[in-house]
Design an enzyme around this catalytic site. Structure first.
Site, mmCIF file in Angstrom:
data_model
loop_
_atom_site.group_PDB
_atom_site.id
_atom_site.type_symbol
_atom_site.label_atom_id
_atom_site.label_comp_id
_atom_site.label_asym_id
_atom_site.label_seq_id
_atom_site.Cartn_x
_atom_site.Cartn_y
_atom_site.Cartn_z
ATOM 1 N N GLY A 50 -4.334 4.368 3.450
ATOM 2 C CA GLY A 50 -3.295 3.883 2.551
ATOM 3 C C GLY A 50 -3.898 2.868 1.601
ATOM 4 N N HIS B 1 -1.537 -1.167 13.571
ATOM 5 C CA HIS B 1 -2.863 -1.759 13.669
ATOM 6 C C HIS B 1 -2.917 -2.589 14.936
ATOM 7 C CE1 HIS B 1 -3.924 -0.330 9.789
ATOM 8 N NE2 HIS B 1 -3.196 -1.189 9.100
ATOM 9 N N ARG C 1 0.846 -1.197 0.000
ATOM 10 C CA ARG C 1 0.000 0.000 0.000
ATOM 11 C C ARG C 1 0.882 1.248 0.000
ATOM 12 N NH1 ARG C 1 1.129 2.433 4.478
ATOM 13 N NH2 ARG C 1 1.501 1.287 6.400
ATOM 14 N N ALA D 195 -5.963 6.793 9.596
ATOM 15 C CA ALA D 195 -4.924 6.662 8.569
ATOM 16 C C ALA D 195 -5.535 6.085 7.302
ATOM 17 C CB ALA D 195 -3.797 5.765 9.075
ATOM 18 N N GLY E 238 2.106 4.975 1.432
ATOM 19 C CA GLY E 238 2.299 5.514 2.775
ATOM 20 C C GLY E 238 3.526 4.964 3.467
ATOM 21 N N CYS F 293 3.240 7.379 10.083
ATOM 22 C CA CYS F 293 3.143 8.041 8.782
ATOM 23 C C CYS F 293 4.282 9.026 8.543
ATOM 24 C CB CYS F 293 1.793 8.738 8.619
ATOM 25 S SG CYS F 293 0.399 7.609 8.790
ATOM 26 N N TYR G 34 5.015 4.055 7.813
ATOM 27 C CA TYR G 34 4.707 3.106 8.887
ATOM 28 C C TYR G 34 3.384 3.474 9.556
ATOM 29 C CZ TYR G 34 9.376 1.041 8.765
ATOM 30 O OH TYR G 34 10.517 0.380 8.380
ATOM 31 N N THR G 35 2.625 2.452 9.877
ATOM 32 C CA THR G 35 1.442 2.670 10.689
ATOM 33 C C THR G 35 1.254 1.482 11.619
ATOM 34 O OG1 THR G 35 -0.872 3.405 10.669
ATOM 35 C CG2 THR G 35 -0.278 1.621 9.166
#
Length: 240
Positions: free
Chosen positions: A168, A93, A86, A166, A88, A197, A90-91
């Site tokens: 992405g 979850h 995807r 967020a 973007g 992000c 780092y995110t």
């Protein structure tokens, strides 16, 4: 059983016109989710399956998008890190966060990828408005933000802004997948292992952090109610 061989969870919501809605109970493993999305996207592109909105929760993990920078992974041993295709950076979850995977035909929605991302932001903003929370989009910062005037201002005197959602996405043959996440009641300390992000000067928040006793079911209902307002003209509402 879907036409592509992927078994949908038992709690399938009736079709939203040509868009199906699925809410998965418990935690969905990230690698399983990606595999399921890729299979479904191919089936949608070939006309063997309907579009899909899939709502899940994941166990704690970090994902690295195509623009992720290694210095933004502060604690690589804290949670599993998944490289993903995807857009973007780092995110995070994890439990208490609603992840919304959007497998939609972008071509039939005008073929404007940037416009599609703006629609996703508007969908989140409309959802938050159901709880009297003013979410805002920011140029150059994909996602949805909440201004926090009750918190100390920044060094330059600017009001603090925290990210609450967020976004992405990736497209394959004009079908989108991955999607968005909204913080309902996650452990916000889990964001400490990354620079979310790639943005260091702003924080993160959640609906519960903002003082709202909101449940995941409440958010799911609000997402469903606002979907057609943003993506109107592509099917009627299902019966819940």
């Amino acid at each position: 059983m879907a036409a592509d061989g992927w078994t949908l969870p038992d709690n399938l919501i009736k079709p939203h016109g040509m868009v199906e809605w699925v809410i998965s109970e418990g935690f969905t493993e990230y690698t399983d989710a990606v595999a399921a999305m890729e299979t479904r996207v191919e089936a949608i592109a070939c006309g063997r399956a309907d579009e899909l909105i899939w709502l899940v929760e994941h166990p704690p993990l970090y994902t690295a998008g195509t623009s992720a920078r290694l210095p933004d992974l502060i604690d690589p041993d804290r949670f599993p890190v998944h490289r993903t295709k995807r857009g973007g950076q780092y995110t995070y979850h994890g439990p208490g966060q609603r992840v919304v995977y959007t497998m939609l035909n972008v071509r039939k929605r005008g073929g404007d990828v940037r416009g599609f991302v703006r629609n996703l932001e508007d969908w989140v903003i409309g959802t938050l408005d159901r709880f009297n929370i003013k979410g805002e989009a920011r140029s150059g910062r994909v996602g949805v933000w909440v201004v926090r005037p009750e918190l100390p201002a920044g060094p330059d005197g600017s009001l603090r802004e925290d990210k609450i959602a967020a976004i992405g996405v990736r497209l394959r043959r004009w079908i989108s997948y991955h999607g968005l996440s909204i913080n309902v009641e996650p452990d916000l300390s889990h964001y400490g292992g990354i620079v979310p992000c790639g943005i260091r000067e702003h924080g993160v928040t959640s609906l519960v952090d903002l003082g709202l006793p909101v449940t995941m079911a409440d958010v799911d209902a609000a997402l469903h109610a606002t979907f057609r307002e943003i993506f109107q003209g592509f099917g009627s509402d299902p019966e819940l």
